[in-house]
Design an enzyme around this catalytic site. Structure first.
Site, PDB file in Angstrom:
ATOM      1  CG  ASN A  11      -0.243  -0.084   2.522  1.00 31.80           C
ATOM      2  OD1 ASN A  11       0.704  -0.869   2.665  1.00 31.80           O
ATOM      3  ND2 ASN A  11      -0.680   0.681   3.515  1.00 31.80           N
ATOM      4  NE  ARG A  12       3.846   2.438   5.002  1.00 31.35           N
ATOM      5  CZ  ARG A  12       3.046   1.761   5.826  1.00 31.35           C
ATOM      6  NH1 ARG A  12       1.747   1.733   5.581  1.00 31.35           N
ATOM      7  NH2 ARG A  12       3.530   1.122   6.855  1.00 31.35           N
ATOM      8  N   GLY A  13       5.205   3.022  -0.636  1.00 28.83           N
ATOM      9  CA  GLY A  13       6.630   2.842  -0.859  1.00 28.83           C
ATOM     10  C   GLY A  13       6.972   1.843  -1.948  1.00 28.83           C
ATOM     11  NE  ARG A  34       1.370  -3.490  10.940  1.00 29.24           N
ATOM     12  CZ  ARG A  34       2.503  -3.533  11.634  1.00 29.24           C
ATOM     13  NH1 ARG A  34       2.837  -4.612  12.309  1.00 29.24           N
ATOM     14  NH2 ARG A  34       3.323  -2.502  11.645  1.00 29.24           N
ATOM     15  CE1 TYR A 145      14.033  -3.308   7.696  1.00 28.38           C
ATOM     16  CE2 TYR A 145      16.272  -2.700   7.086  1.00 28.38           C
ATOM     17  CZ  TYR A 145      14.946  -2.877   6.753  1.00 28.38           C
ATOM     18  OH  TYR A 145      14.522  -2.642   5.463  1.00 28.38           O
ATOM     19  CE  LYS A 149      13.655  -5.992   5.343  1.00 23.61           C
ATOM     20  NZ  LYS A 149      12.521  -6.363   4.458  1.00 23.61           N
TER      21      LYS A 149
END
Length: 239
Positions: A11-13, A34, A145, A149
């Site tokens: 929904n973004r980015g 979310r 993070y 990843k």
């Protein structure tokens, strides 16, 4: 040929750019999100938006049922959903660490496992995981993070060996710094410091990440699996 494509965190980015790229190419695209509401142009492109927290196995199952009912079994999965909770190690709480790993790594495990069910039956599929340059070279204050990843690389390469005989490829795209709302919130000094380490001297556009994802999902990439493709302007080269 129109395929059933699912993009988590679409929904973004970066996820939004990926969803748009597949939809504009004629694929049947669904996204999970979310919170917030997806941009209006997604519905105009025929994109199905499904609210789903990938840390909840029941929500993941329900999201897949909705996607399968509307678009058929997922043929291309892009696992993009992720979060950050940056903090220096000695200030990082147990929740800071586990919540990031549960979303970025364990959440990816959940959505990939569910997609693999249909792909194994069909004896074909494309899985692309969105990692980060941070997972390859590390970043102070982002141990949680970076660990999540980096874990995606081992996860993807194990699955590439496990699923390859069924014509299912599993690859990783590792973006560097991308021009999104998150990076635009940085100060000019922070932006300058970041760009100082990027040989190409600029941020990536989300569409440039999307182009690599679409390539890995195409027939042209049928013999690529277990690969980590950096799209980082040279920031992480050598890792």
């Amino acid at each position: 040929m129109s395929r059933s494509v699912l993009v988590t965190g679409g929904n973004r980015g970066i996820g939004l750019a990926i969803a748009r790229a597949f939809a504009e190419a004629g694929d049947k695209v669904a996204i999970t999100y979310r919170s917030g509401e997806p941009p209006a142009d997604l519905s105009e492109l025929g994109v199905l938006a499904v609210r789903c927290d990938i840390t909840d196995p029941e929500q993941v199952e329900q999201a897949y049922k909705e996607v399968e009912d509307k678009h058929g079994a997922v043929e291309v999965l892009v696992a993009n959903a992720g979060v950050t909770r940056d903090q220096l190690l000695l200030r990082m709480s147990e929740e800071d660490f586990t919540s990031v790993v549960d979303t970025n790594l364990t959440g990816t495990f959940r959505v990939v496992k569910r997609a693999a069910r249909g792909m194994l039956r069909a004896r074909k599929g494309r899985i692309v995981l969105i990692s980060s340059v941070v997972g390859l070279l590390g970043s102070a204050g982002q141990a949680n993070y970076a660990a999540s990843k980096a874990g995606l690389v081992g996860f993807a390469r194990s699955l590439a060996r496990e699923l390859g005989s069924r014509n299912i490829t599993v690859n990783v795209v590792a973006p560097g710094f991308v021009d999104t709302d998150m990076t635009r919130a940085l100060t000019d000094e922070q932006r300058a410091a970041i760009l100082g380490g990027v040989p190409l001297g600029r941020y990536a556009q989300p569409e440039e990440i999307a182009a690599s994802v679409r390539f890995l999902s195409s027939e042209d990439a049928a013999y690529i699996t277990g690969a980590v493709i950096p799209v980082d302007g040279g920031l992480g080269m050598g890792h």
